[in-house]
Design an enzyme around this catalytic site. Structure first.
Site, PDB file in Angstrom:
ATOM      1  CD  GLU A 231      -2.956   0.549  -0.244  1.00  0.00           C
ATOM      2  OE1 GLU A 231      -3.069   1.506  -1.023  1.00  0.00           O
ATOM      3  OE2 GLU A 231      -3.416  -0.586  -0.494  1.00  0.00           O
TER       4      GLU A 231
HETATM    5  C1  FAD Z   1       2.809  -9.757   0.965  1.00  0.00           C
HETATM    6  C2  FAD Z   1       2.427  -8.772  -0.078  1.00  0.00           C
HETATM    7  C3  FAD Z   1       1.087  -8.514  -0.309  1.00  0.00           C
HETATM    8  C4  FAD Z   1       0.716  -7.603  -1.318  1.00  0.00           C
HETATM    9  N1  FAD Z   1      -0.615  -7.440  -1.608  1.00  0.00           N
HETATM   10  C5  FAD Z   1      -0.958  -6.750  -2.731  1.00  0.00           C
HETATM   11  C6  FAD Z   1      -2.312  -6.761  -3.223  1.00  0.00           C
HETATM   12  O1  FAD Z   1      -3.209  -7.337  -2.602  1.00  0.00           O
HETATM   13  N2  FAD Z   1      -2.572  -6.126  -4.392  1.00  0.00           N
HETATM   14  C7  FAD Z   1      -1.599  -5.490  -5.116  1.00  0.00           C
HETATM   15  O2  FAD Z   1      -1.900  -4.954  -6.169  1.00  0.00           O
HETATM   16  N3  FAD Z   1      -0.316  -5.456  -4.671  1.00  0.00           N
HETATM   17  C8  FAD Z   1       0.023  -6.080  -3.515  1.00  0.00           C
HETATM   18  N4  FAD Z   1       1.329  -6.081  -3.078  1.00  0.00           N
HETATM   19  C9  FAD Z   1       2.326  -5.336  -3.837  1.00  0.00           C
HETATM   20  C10 FAD Z   1       2.840  -4.114  -3.074  1.00  0.00           C
HETATM   21  O3  FAD Z   1       1.854  -3.116  -3.042  1.00  0.00           O
HETATM   22  C11 FAD Z   1       4.148  -3.666  -3.759  1.00  0.00           C
HETATM   23  O4  FAD Z   1       5.138  -4.618  -3.405  1.00  0.00           O
HETATM   24  C12 FAD Z   1       4.559  -2.278  -3.345  1.00  0.00           C
HETATM   25  O5  FAD Z   1       3.687  -1.328  -3.902  1.00  0.00           O
HETATM   26  C13 FAD Z   1       5.997  -1.925  -3.791  1.00  0.00           C
HETATM   27  O6  FAD Z   1       6.215  -2.227  -5.134  1.00  0.00           O
HETATM   28  P1  FAD Z   1       7.481  -3.114  -5.565  1.00  0.00           P
HETATM   29  O7  FAD Z   1       7.475  -4.336  -4.719  1.00  0.00           O
HETATM   30  O8  FAD Z   1       7.454  -3.300  -7.020  1.00  0.00           O
HETATM   31  O9  FAD Z   1       8.737  -2.259  -5.153  1.00  0.00           O
HETATM   32  P2  FAD Z   1       9.432  -1.131  -6.067  1.00  0.00           P
HETATM   33  O10 FAD Z   1       8.406  -0.191  -6.561  1.00  0.00           O
HETATM   34  O11 FAD Z   1      10.327  -1.797  -7.030  1.00  0.00           O
HETATM   35  O12 FAD Z   1      10.300  -0.373  -4.957  1.00  0.00           O
HETATM   36  C14 FAD Z   1      11.603  -0.825  -4.524  1.00  0.00           C
HETATM   37  C15 FAD Z   1      12.215   0.271  -3.674  1.00  0.00           C
HETATM   38  O13 FAD Z   1      12.368   1.470  -4.443  1.00  0.00           O
HETATM   39  C16 FAD Z   1      11.701   2.550  -3.836  1.00  0.00           C
HETATM   40  N5  FAD Z   1      11.103   3.396  -4.879  1.00  0.00           N
HETATM   41  C17 FAD Z   1      10.336   3.005  -5.917  1.00  0.00           C
HETATM   42  N6  FAD Z   1       9.988   4.063  -6.661  1.00  0.00           N
HETATM   43  C18 FAD Z   1      10.530   5.146  -6.088  1.00  0.00           C
HETATM   44  C19 FAD Z   1      10.531   6.544  -6.376  1.00  0.00           C
HETATM   45  N7  FAD Z   1       9.858   7.042  -7.417  1.00  0.00           N
HETATM   46  N8  FAD Z   1      11.213   7.367  -5.555  1.00  0.00           N
HETATM   47  C20 FAD Z   1      11.861   6.891  -4.464  1.00  0.00           C
HETATM   48  N9  FAD Z   1      11.897   5.585  -4.139  1.00  0.00           N
HETATM   49  C21 FAD Z   1      11.246   4.723  -4.939  1.00  0.00           C
HETATM   50  C22 FAD Z   1      10.651   1.938  -2.928  1.00  0.00           C
HETATM   51  O14 FAD Z   1      10.336   2.802  -1.844  1.00  0.00           O
HETATM   52  C23 FAD Z   1      11.339   0.655  -2.474  1.00  0.00           C
HETATM   53  O15 FAD Z   1      12.163   0.908  -1.364  1.00  0.00           O
HETATM   54  C24 FAD Z   1       1.708  -6.929  -2.049  1.00  0.00           C
HETATM   55  C25 FAD Z   1       3.063  -7.172  -1.784  1.00  0.00           C
HETATM   56  C26 FAD Z   1       3.422  -8.092  -0.842  1.00  0.00           C
HETATM   57  C27 FAD Z   1       4.882  -8.392  -0.638  1.00  0.00           C
END
Ligand code: FAD
Length: 587
Positions: free
Chosen positions: A430
């Protein structure tokens, strides 16, 4: 292992003395929220949490959800608990009576949700996601979609999911690729979604997926994303082409299945208008982010309770003054320090979260449009703080819980380790803490030249005048800490507003979010101390004295960090950006 006990005394104190339940109950439509009804709801919820959800928390973590051939089996006891949850009407609690709900204020559903999350975070995620899907339908679903899906979802017989994330689209949803091709009155949805919480499970008759996808002619980026309802079972009862390909093996929340979903020309129905899906998601975001912030508070409370029980039992070391036989570790100053850090931060988070919940109720129902606006901007300012600060603090508190247990915290039997593992996801999903902090600094402060933050700081000034009238030595000490904290926030707000380089402000965004959380928590603890002081003569003396002492501790041990955070925000940016990418590793 100690059983969960809802902190009903503190919950009621915050509801009545700080969050203004009495005033909220006067808002149109909330007449049902009488003191007796609210008490009865909290008592019953507390029983359900302690007797049904808590006992399957540890076993659920050990067993985990299991995937086989596209089906997911939840751990022993989850199906039955979910049935009892729905039969008891708990799933419907936060919704309007029109759809079978109880039309209660958010302020009342908030402590109830805290209980579900404290006693069994994995379980609580299923109703949480259903709530998100229900809200999407309420927001923009057609009457036909609402009639078809809402009654069963509100009842809980059908659960909901939110399908946003794809392998290449996490924080950046503009990169969503899932396709939606129009076919008469519906769409064919194709693509892969990952990390979908309760994307597949065996607790409900049907699963209603809310899926973000693009139509072929949609523009690139955020303006070309639409929102669709994709049910697991179609209205004629046939299985839709939506399949769970696997579930993840995770650090925590093992009982909550996190699914990879594959849509292969699955039948979907448009919610609202094409290309406005992300806009709808943004409208719903406050509620979802708030709910995840509550997870931080809830885990902190549970970790504290367990650590406290252990500290009273574990005998080790002599009393520093009296010597003699080995004593329970709760007698040692350092263990007390850890327990007080846990307790004081849990109470500060609760007070801030419930106060924000009350503001959400006023923002929705206050008859005065100006008041609605005023409350809404406060909510908008505080949402990233509740989400980011409560979850980061929840992890710190869960980690302290492990520390209080010593070696027994690192092994699994005591359950302390599970809280730390479970808490770890809360700063990621989230919207990560970094994303929350950028929202706070960029949208909520810089964009409006700090107007709402300054209005909030003015509230702290009037509180200072009230604190000045107190004769209590602890309240006086807290007053000094809060004044310094408020000044630190004011300095940072000015720095953010005046800054010309977004890299500079974003480099300090997370420390600023932490500063806001700590000071907002201090604001609430100061209000709590004043309220407790006023009631001392007539109320529950032991509880009220503990409240004042806990608030004082918060000032000396937590609020005191404000000055250092100010320095980091205002002066730290240059060092963050100074290395070239090659300089990071001097191999
Ligand atoms: C257990 C679990 C349950 C989940 N449930 C759901 C669900 O029900 N539905 C759903 O749709 N998703 C779900 N998610 C997905 C979750 O919302 C995402 O993992 C989250 O939004 C982060 O995206 P990412 O993992 O791709 O990380 P990334 O976006 O790749 O981020 C990696 C790092 O880079 C940083 N970062 C990224 N972009 C920027 C920026 N522009 N500026 C500065 N820092 C940045 C982030 O803060 C983070 O530290 C779930 C994830 C998990 C692990």
């Amino acid at each position: 292992m100690s059983a969960y006990q809802a902190p009903l005394k503190d919950m009621k104190f915050v509801l009545n003395e700080l969050a203004g339940l009495g005033e909220v109950a006067k808002l149109p439509g909330f007449e049902e929220a009488t003191p007796d009804t609210v008490d009865a709801i909290l008592e019953e919820a507390s029983k359900f949490a302690s007797e049904v959800l808590d006992p399957i928390n540890y076993s659920g973590d050990q067993e985990g959800s299991k995937w086989a051939d596209g089906e997911v089996r939840t751990p022993k006891g989850f199906r039955d608990a979910y049935k009892q949850f729905c039969d008891g009407g708990w799933n419907a609690l936060p919704f309007e009576s029109e759809w079978g709900g109880q039309s209660l204020p958010r302020l009342v559903s908030t402590p109830v949700q805290e209980m579900w999350k404290s006693s069994n975070m994995s379980f609580s995620l299923c109703p949480l996601l259903t709530q998100g899907a229900i809200e999407a339908l309420l927001l923009r679903g057609s009457d036909e979609l609402k009639d078809r899906y809402l009654p069963k979802m509100v009842e809980g017989r059908w659960t909901g999911t939110m399908n946003l994330t794809e392998p290449q689209a996490g924080s950046d949803l503009s990169l969503v690729r899932t396709r939606a091709e129009r076919q008469g009155d519906h769409y064919l949805i194709s693509g892969q979604k990952i990390f979908i919480t309760y994307g597949e499970h065996d607790m409900a008759e049907n699963i209603i997926h809310l899926v973000l996808a693009r139509t072929p002619e949609a523009p690139e980026g955020v303006k070309g994303i639409s929102l669709f309802v994709v049910p697991k079972l179609l209205p004629d009862g046939k299985r839709n082409a939506a399949r769970c390909a696997s579930i993840e093996h995770k650090l925590g929340i093992h009982a909550s299945p996190t699914a990879v979903m594959v849509y292969d020309k699955a039948t979907g129905y448009l919610v609202g208008e094409e290309n406005r899906g992300l806009e709808y998601m943004f409208i719903m975001m406050n509620a979802a982010r708030f709910a995840v912030g509550l997870e931080g508070l809830a885990i902190a409370e549970r970790a504290f309770q367990r650590a406290l029980a252990f500290a009273k039992e574990r005998v080790q070391g002599r009393d520093l003054v009296q010597g003699g036989k080995a004593v329970p570790i709760i007698r040692h100053p350092d263990v007390r320090r850890m327990l007080m850090l846990m307790k004081s931060q849990a109470e500060a988070m609760r007070a801030l979260a419930y106060t924000t919940a009350a503001a959400m109720d006023f923002a929705r129902k206050d008859p005065d449009p100006e008041a609605r606006k005023r409350h809404q901007v406060f909510v908008d300012l505080m949402i990233p703080v509740v989400k980011g600060w409560c979850t980061e603090t929840g992890i710190e508190v869960a980690s302290l819980g492990v520390q209080v247990h010593g070696g027994m915290g690192f092994v699994e039997e005591t359950g302390a380790a599970q809280y730390l593992r479970d808490a770890r996801i809360t700063t990621i999903y989230e919207g990560t803490t970094g994303i929350q902090a950028m929202d706070l600094v960029g949208r909520k402060i810089a964009r409006e030249a700090g107007a709402t933050a300054k209005a909030w700081l003015a509230t702290l000034k009037s509180l200072d005048a009230e604190l000045a009238r107190s004769g209590n030595v602890d309240v006086k000490a807290l007053r000094a800490q809060l004044a310094q904290g408020a000044q630190a926030v004011a300095d940072c707000v000015n720095f953010i507003v005046e800054s010309k380089d977004p890299r500079g402000t974003f480099a300090g965004a997370v420390p600023f979010l932490k500063l806001m959380g700590i000071v907002a928590g201090g604001w609430q603890m100061a209000r709590a101390a004043l309220a407790a002081e006023k009631k001392l003569a007539s109320g529950d003396r032991a509880f009220l004295e503990a409240k004042i002492a806990t608030a004082r501790f918060y000032g000396d041990h937590v609020l005191v960090q404000a000055g250092a955070l100010r320095e980091t925000v205002v002066k730290g940016a240059a060092a963050v950006m100074s290395l070239t990418e090659d300089q990071f590793l001097a191999a």
